[in-house]
Scaffold this motif. Structure first.
Motif, mmCIF file in Angstrom:
data_model
loop_
_atom_site.group_PDB
_atom_site.id
_atom_site.type_symbol
_atom_site.label_atom_id
_atom_site.label_comp_id
_atom_site.label_asym_id
_atom_site.label_seq_id
_atom_site.Cartn_x
_atom_site.Cartn_y
_atom_site.Cartn_z
ATOM 1 N N UNK A 1 0.874 -1.533 -0.308
ATOM 2 C CA UNK A 1 -0.119 -0.102 0.207
ATOM 3 C C UNK A 1 0.732 1.719 -0.269
ATOM 4 N N UNK A 2 1.229 1.969 -0.950
ATOM 5 C CA UNK A 2 2.309 2.650 -1.137
ATOM 6 C C UNK A 2 1.438 4.069 -0.102
ATOM 7 N N UNK A 3 0.627 4.658 -0.799
ATOM 8 C CA UNK A 3 -0.466 5.432 0.035
ATOM 9 C C UNK A 3 -0.319 4.965 1.458
ATOM 10 N N UNK A 4 -0.382 4.254 1.740
ATOM 11 C CA UNK A 4 -0.482 4.364 3.407
ATOM 12 C C UNK A 4 1.127 4.904 3.558
ATOM 13 N N UNK A 5 2.002 4.558 3.180
ATOM 14 C CA UNK A 5 3.268 4.562 3.519
ATOM 15 C C UNK A 5 3.783 6.345 2.899
ATOM 16 N N UNK A 6 3.793 6.598 1.557
ATOM 17 C CA UNK A 6 3.261 8.014 1.072
ATOM 18 C C UNK A 6 3.462 9.103 2.120
ATOM 19 N N UNK B 1 -14.726 6.058 2.165
ATOM 20 C CA UNK B 1 -14.419 6.326 0.613
ATOM 21 C C UNK B 1 -12.777 6.070 0.387
ATOM 22 N N UNK B 2 -11.818 6.248 1.075
ATOM 23 C CA UNK B 2 -10.522 6.496 0.991
ATOM 24 C C UNK B 2 -10.577 4.773 0.925
ATOM 25 N N UNK B 3 -11.068 4.156 2.068
ATOM 26 C CA UNK B 3 -10.106 3.017 2.628
ATOM 27 C C UNK B 3 -11.293 1.659 2.004
ATOM 28 N N UNK B 4 -12.556 2.001 1.796
ATOM 29 C CA UNK B 4 -13.310 0.899 1.087
ATOM 30 C C UNK B 4 -13.418 0.406 0.183
ATOM 31 N N UNK B 5 -14.282 -0.263 -0.168
ATOM 32 C CA UNK B 5 -14.647 -1.128 -1.355
ATOM 33 C C UNK B 5 -13.682 -0.966 -2.730
ATOM 34 N N UNK C 1 -11.269 2.112 -2.218
ATOM 35 C CA UNK C 1 -10.902 3.152 -2.650
ATOM 36 C C UNK C 1 -9.235 3.234 -2.735
ATOM 37 N N UNK C 2 -8.247 3.590 -1.975
ATOM 38 C CA UNK C 2 -6.756 3.841 -2.847
ATOM 39 C C UNK C 2 -6.032 2.387 -1.986
ATOM 40 N N UNK C 3 -6.201 2.023 -0.937
ATOM 41 C CA UNK C 3 -5.735 1.263 -0.394
ATOM 42 C C UNK C 3 -6.756 -0.716 -1.064
ATOM 43 N N UNK C 4 -7.734 -0.792 -0.878
ATOM 44 C CA UNK C 4 -8.290 -2.078 -1.267
ATOM 45 C C UNK C 4 -7.911 -2.649 -1.863
ATOM 46 N N UNK C 5 -7.836 -1.354 -2.602
ATOM 47 C CA UNK C 5 -7.673 -2.097 -4.078
ATOM 48 C C UNK C 5 -6.918 -2.819 -4.537
ATOM 49 N N UNK C 6 -5.564 -2.944 -3.406
ATOM 50 C CA UNK C 6 -4.466 -3.214 -3.759
ATOM 51 C C UNK C 6 -4.262 -4.383 -3.463
ATOM 52 N N UNK C 7 -5.534 -4.958 -2.503
ATOM 53 C CA UNK C 7 -5.554 -5.888 -1.903
ATOM 54 C C UNK C 7 -6.639 -6.913 -2.411
ATOM 55 N N UNK C 8 -7.256 -6.322 -3.416
ATOM 56 C CA UNK C 8 -8.314 -7.362 -3.945
ATOM 57 C C UNK C 8 -7.858 -8.241 -5.406
ATOM 58 N N UNK C 9 -6.493 -7.092 -5.632
ATOM 59 C CA UNK C 9 -5.817 -7.290 -7.058
ATOM 60 C C UNK C 9 -4.731 -8.479 -6.449
ATOM 61 N N UNK C 10 -4.477 -8.685 -5.158
ATOM 62 C CA UNK C 10 -2.781 -9.486 -4.350
ATOM 63 C C UNK C 10 -3.611 -10.375 -4.147
ATOM 64 N N UNK C 11 -4.537 -10.819 -3.691
ATOM 65 C CA UNK C 11 -5.224 -11.930 -2.860
ATOM 66 C C UNK C 11 -5.728 -12.831 -4.077
ATOM 67 N N UNK C 12 -6.327 -12.073 -4.797
ATOM 68 C CA UNK C 12 -6.477 -12.688 -6.468
ATOM 69 C C UNK C 12 -5.416 -13.440 -7.089
#
Length: 402
Positions: free
Chosen positions: A215-220, A338-342, A344-355
């Motif tokens: 999550x580069x957004x988190x770090x940045x 909306x930032x952290x939700x389905x 948002x700028x974080x969850x989209x990373x998780x959705x892709x990597x878990x798939x």
């Protein structure tokens, strides 16, 4: 039927591929975890404020109706008519005086009793229900229910310990930190499909390591970094855990020149927050088996993971606030939802990597995931540990008899 696969000799430092891909193992999980001795999150009580109000939820892959009866008690029924098994409710929420099956119009009251059967006496003296039929034996299947500070759990087991005992004192402290008895209100819901096994989603929020890498957004913007003050709390059996961290906003919540001066937020209010709790700007609880209880900045949300199959789950996000809070704070929570939700700028990373993980795990049998960051299955005071994941699988192996 697939054969039994066992477990690697390395214990919970190795996770066998088949627990994510095997159809029979998935069915065994439903029977031994979700339909057995577990408190399963189903709703917030504020979602059914009045008698007759209901919402649809799930326990494992079984659809349930969460409703409030005439005396104000919350009940949880399997969403299934006791006649032929048709779903009673199709709408996500509503208000009913009776639950009526669309197939043969069997009617059930708000306490789950069968109170109406069309043509029970037949027509013109012919037909009707048999002499052996007793309506008292055909009420809706009800689950055991408990509620704490506006959060509702249900279980197929009637032999459950109190929720406070189930959570344990270390996790209960974080639960009550947010749900402290103040009336709650729902401010929004998201729902989406994750193309991966349900346990991948639960592991993901027990994994402190990836958050500061993927999550580069988190770090940045300093929301979640590996060098932050951190606490990993693991319940004694390994069932539940908490990842708590304190954000370090290096550039007053706008940008981080230490990472890359090119990036900044046009709207810094996206991550602006006010301190609500005594410590930690973020605390992520995972409550066995499938609830993710998130407090990040001012965002508060219950993330309910529904296991659909061995390679798919559905996640429902219920964002909430306090009933009597300042409207400006509620507006901030909505923005951060909306930032952290389905999407948002974080969850989209998780959705892709878990798939991606699910695809990789399905490619070849006998693969073992290496869970080697840190030591043991207990608490620690840094981010570079997978102790919470190992704790989860210690308990998983016990329940699954692996």
């Amino acid at each position: 039927m697939s054969e039994f696969h066992g477990w690697p000799d390395a214990g919970v430092r190795r996770l066998p591929q088949h627990i994510y891909t095997d159809r029979d193992n998935f069915q065994r999980e439903l029977d031994k975890i979700f339909f057995a001795n577990s408190w399963n999150y189903v709703a917030l009580s504020c979602e059914v404020p009045e008698p007759g109000d209901y919402i649809l939820s799930s326990v494992g892959n079984v659809g349930v109706i969460v409703s409030r009866d005439r005396k104000g008690a919350i009940r949880v029924f399997v969403n299934r008519c006791t006649h032929r098994g048709a779903r009673l409710c199709e709408k996500r929420k509503g208000n009913n005086k009776l639950f009526t099956c669309p197939y043969h119009e069997w009617r059930f009251n708000l306490e789950g009793r069968l109170v109406g059967v069309p043509l029970s006496q037949g027509v013109k003296g012919k037909g009707g229900m048999s002499a052996q039929f007793d309506p008292q034996n055909h009420g809706l299947k009800q689950l055991n229910v408990c509620e704490r500070h506006g959060v509702v759990f249900a279980s197929f087991s009637n032999d459950m310990v109190p929720l406070e005992t189930y959570l344990g004192p270390k996790v209960l402290r974080y639960f009550d930190r947010v749900c402290d008895g103040r009336p709650l209100k729902v401010i929004g819901k998201h729902k989406h499909v994750v193309a991966g096994n349900w346990k991948l989603q639960i592991e993901n929020v027990k994994d402190t390591v990836h958050a500061a890498i993927l999550h580069s957004f988190f770090t940045l913007f300093g929301i979640w970094r590996s060098d932050q003050e951190t606490e990993i709390v693991v319940e004694d059996k390994g069932m539940h855990s908490v990842l708590a961290s304190t954000a370090t906003f290096s550039k007053q919540q706008t940008h981080s020149e230490e990472v890359d001066s090119e990036f900044s937020l046009l709207d810094p209010s996206l991550i602006a927050h006010e301190a609500e709790f005594s410590h930690a700007t973020g605390a992520v609880m995972t409550i066995w088996p499938n609830l993710i209880f998130l407090q990040q900045l001012n965002c508060l949300v219950m993330r309910h993971v529904e296991p659909v199959s061995q390679d798919k789950c559905v996640k429902t996000w219920t964002f909430f606030a306090y009933e009597d809070e300042d409207p400006a704070l509620t507006a901030r929570r909505v923005k951060q939802a909306n930032l952290l939700g389905a999407s948002g700028l974080v969850t989209i990373d998780d959705n892709e990597i878990l798939a991606s993980c699910q695809v990789g795990l399905q490619q070849q049998s006998q693969f073992e995931c290496a869970i080697e960051y840190g030591e043991g299955t207990s608490d620690c005071d840094h981010m570079v540990s997978e102790s919470a994941i190992r704790g989860f699988y210690n308990y998983y192996r016990q329940v699954m008899e692996l």
